[in-house]
Design a protein around this motif. Sequence first.
Motif, PDB file in Angstrom:
ATOM      1  N   ILE A  55       0.798  -1.419   0.011  1.00 13.42           N
ATOM      2  CA  ILE A  55       0.053  -0.060   0.003  1.00 13.42           C
ATOM      3  C   ILE A  55       0.923   1.195   0.271  1.00 13.42           C
ATOM      4  N   THR A  56       0.420   2.273  -0.694  1.00 13.09           N
ATOM      5  CA  THR A  56       1.262   3.412  -0.489  1.00 13.09           C
ATOM      6  C   THR A  56       0.615   4.530  -0.054  1.00 13.09           C
ATOM      7  N   THR A  57       1.065   5.335   1.058  1.00 11.79           N
ATOM      8  CA  THR A  57       0.207   6.548   1.515  1.00 11.79           C
ATOM      9  C   THR A  57       1.189   7.771   0.956  1.00 11.79           C
ATOM     10  N   ALA A  58       0.315   8.724   0.393  1.00 12.08           N
ATOM     11  CA  ALA A  58       1.139   9.916  -0.290  1.00 12.08           C
ATOM     12  C   ALA A  58       0.909  11.159   0.897  1.00 12.08           C
ATOM     13  N   CYS A  59       2.294  11.286   1.660  1.00 13.65           N
ATOM     14  CA  CYS A  59       2.060  12.386   2.664  1.00 13.65           C
ATOM     15  C   CYS A  59       1.843  13.700   2.170  1.00 13.65           C
ATOM     16  N   VAL A  77      -2.102   9.785   8.550  1.00  9.56           N
ATOM     17  CA  VAL A  77      -1.306   8.855   7.772  1.00  9.56           C
ATOM     18  C   VAL A  77      -1.886   7.527   8.134  1.00  9.56           C
ATOM     19  N   LEU A  78      -1.809   7.157   9.337  1.00  9.71           N
ATOM     20  CA  LEU A  78      -2.142   5.752   9.914  1.00  9.71           C
ATOM     21  C   LEU A  78      -3.571   5.450   9.219  1.00  9.71           C
ATOM     22  N   LEU A  79      -4.629   6.372   9.057  1.00 11.99           N
ATOM     23  CA  LEU A  79      -5.884   6.221   8.960  1.00 11.99           C
ATOM     24  C   LEU A  79      -6.052   5.839   7.319  1.00 11.99           C
ATOM     25  N   ALA A 117     -13.627   6.875  13.053  1.00 17.02           N
ATOM     26  CA  ALA A 117     -12.583   7.781  12.868  1.00 17.02           C
ATOM     27  C   ALA A 117     -13.227   8.831  11.759  1.00 17.02           C
ATOM     28  N   HIS A 118     -13.755   8.252  10.789  1.00 16.93           N
ATOM     29  CA  HIS A 118     -14.016   9.039   9.641  1.00 16.93           C
ATOM     30  C   HIS A 118     -15.224   9.920  10.092  1.00 16.93           C
ATOM     31  N   GLU A 119     -16.221   9.519  10.957  1.00 16.50           N
ATOM     32  CA  GLU A 119     -17.168  10.201  11.532  1.00 16.50           C
ATOM     33  C   GLU A 119     -16.866  11.599  12.410  1.00 16.50           C
ATOM     34  N   LEU A 120     -15.813  11.357  13.098  1.00 15.38           N
ATOM     35  CA  LEU A 120     -15.208  12.125  14.003  1.00 15.38           C
ATOM     36  C   LEU A 120     -14.597  13.260  13.252  1.00 15.38           C
ATOM     37  N   GLN A 121     -14.211  13.111  12.169  1.00 14.89           N
ATOM     38  CA  GLN A 121     -13.606  13.984  11.441  1.00 14.89           C
ATOM     39  C   GLN A 121     -12.323  15.140  12.090  1.00 14.89           C
ATOM     40  N   GLN A 124      -8.348   1.321  19.023  1.00 14.45           N
ATOM     41  CA  GLN A 124      -7.981   0.160  18.017  1.00 14.45           C
ATOM     42  C   GLN A 124      -6.967   0.377  17.033  1.00 14.45           C
ATOM     43  N   LEU A 125      -6.930   1.755  16.416  1.00 15.55           N
ATOM     44  CA  LEU A 125      -6.348   2.159  15.564  1.00 15.55           C
ATOM     45  C   LEU A 125      -4.615   2.664  15.517  1.00 15.55           C
ATOM     46  N   THR A 126      -4.001   1.846  16.012  1.00 19.51           N
ATOM     47  CA  THR A 126      -2.682   2.046  16.481  1.00 19.51           C
ATOM     48  C   THR A 126      -1.700   1.710  15.383  1.00 19.51           C
ATOM     49  N   ALA A 127      -0.503   2.111  15.439  1.00 16.82           N
ATOM     50  CA  ALA A 127       0.619   1.551  14.521  1.00 16.82           C
ATOM     51  C   ALA A 127       0.755   0.277  14.688  1.00 16.82           C
TER      52      ALA A 127
END
Length: 458
Positions: free
Chosen positions: A82-86, A95-97, A137-141, A149-152
């Motif tokens: 997977i590629t994340t464009a910073c 970035v994690l999300l 997480a998306h709802e929280l914006q 739960q969403l940790t590195a």
Amino acid sequence: MITKLEWKGMTDAAVGYKYSIFDVFTPTTPAKETFVERGNVQDLLVDAFKTPGKQIIVYGHSGSGKSTLIERKLFELYEKHITTACMRGMTFESVLLDAFDQLDLYYESLMKQSSVVSANAELRSQWATIAAAKSKAHELQNSRLLPPQLTAQSLARFLGEVKACWVLEDFHKLEEPEKIRLAQAMKMFMDMARHYPELKAVAVGAVATAREVVQYDQEMRGRVSEIEVPLMTDAELKEIIRIGASKLNIEFSKGASASIVLFSNGLASTCHQLCLNACIAHGIESERGDGDRRLSDESFKRSITMYAESASDSIRQRFEKATKVKRRSKFNTYEVVLRHLSKFGPDGTTIGELTRSISEDGDDCDINNLGRYIALLQQQERGGVLSFNADSGKYFVSDPFVMSYMQAYFESRSNRQGDLGDTFVLDNERFARFITDRVLKSILEQNDTATSMTALHL
Ligand SMILES: Nc1ncnc2c1ncn2[C@@H]1O[C@H](COP(=O)(O)OP(=O)(O)OP(=O)(O)O)[C@@H](O)[C@H]1O
Ligand SMILES: [Mg+2]
């Protein structure tokens, strides 16, 4: 996420398929059809990919071929990545999300396969928890707040389970505190290598900046491969032209090919753009059948003009950045240095020769501190317009288009009467005309040399 199978599908042209010029010459996307091997740097990258737990930092000039090389090797060595464009302003959490989002697509399709579901019931239920946390997480914006739960660590675990690699493009665009947290995440990836030997993060950045990862955490030294992707050699650039021409069944003259190499100045992206422009100028859209295969030098000349026209604003900005001084300054040493250097041609000159040339002309400038001005002209704040060749001890203008711009600028300026002060601006048309004449001359010279060399061999 793109899988190995999809990549193969993208690269294997179907029987009877005719290549379009845009499949072959790709100035803005990773090269697939014209990929040239990158020698030593490629071996270093492959070794790093194969070493369990080794994390990777890849850096180099924009357009030197980092993304292309990484993508190519990933598809050869990994099942998926997977590629994340910073981007500027992104937080570590965003970035994690982004990585979780991309992984979600993969897990969704994986979990639909009945064989996988029964074998991995536990994994399935754990991923369901992650997916729910992700929606929250998306709802929280809120780009600073993630559900627990969403940790590195959990990202590493789920990447590890499916043997995927995580590429972080343009790492240097993040602010320092976010970089530090990412560096810590990479360290954690190393520590998890015992369970997941293939787990890997690759940070990709501009020259020197990606290396900051190691500076943030001393423990990472020796456990991270820092790989510099250099500018392309003339032979590599020539190879792009050769492969591209053969796929399209066309021919560039020796002079045109040599001039493309000269003007590309190590940048694969410029080389692709110039080849593409030449095809467009010659009216070629796709692979040729039999018949007229040879591109005229006229098409090539037009290709350079097109490039100069489209790039002239950015070239001018670079030159202005290099020569900017305070309004009240008595003289402009930056400009004097560049004016004299531009007389010496593409190989440049030594500081001694430059000093001599300036004193002979008696130009007003800070002549005792030329070394300092030359050092500044090599930095990004001054557009990085100069480079140093350690073998010859010479300083030279780093981009042939900037060099041509300077020559055209100084020539046009000296042809104008009276005091022009700060107001002189070289218009795009004049610049394009200057470049075109220069290119034509260089093609003719190269073709002459090529002809006489052929004659010699005969
Ligand atoms: N090995 C190669 N063979 C052929 N073409 C290449 C190769 N590497 C790069 N290119 C071409 O050069 C262009 C620039 O390459 P790439 O995007 O990989 O550079 P980059 O270093 O990632 O640049 P940036 O820092 O701007 O992202 C691409 O459009 C690609 O088509
Ligand atoms: Mg890139």
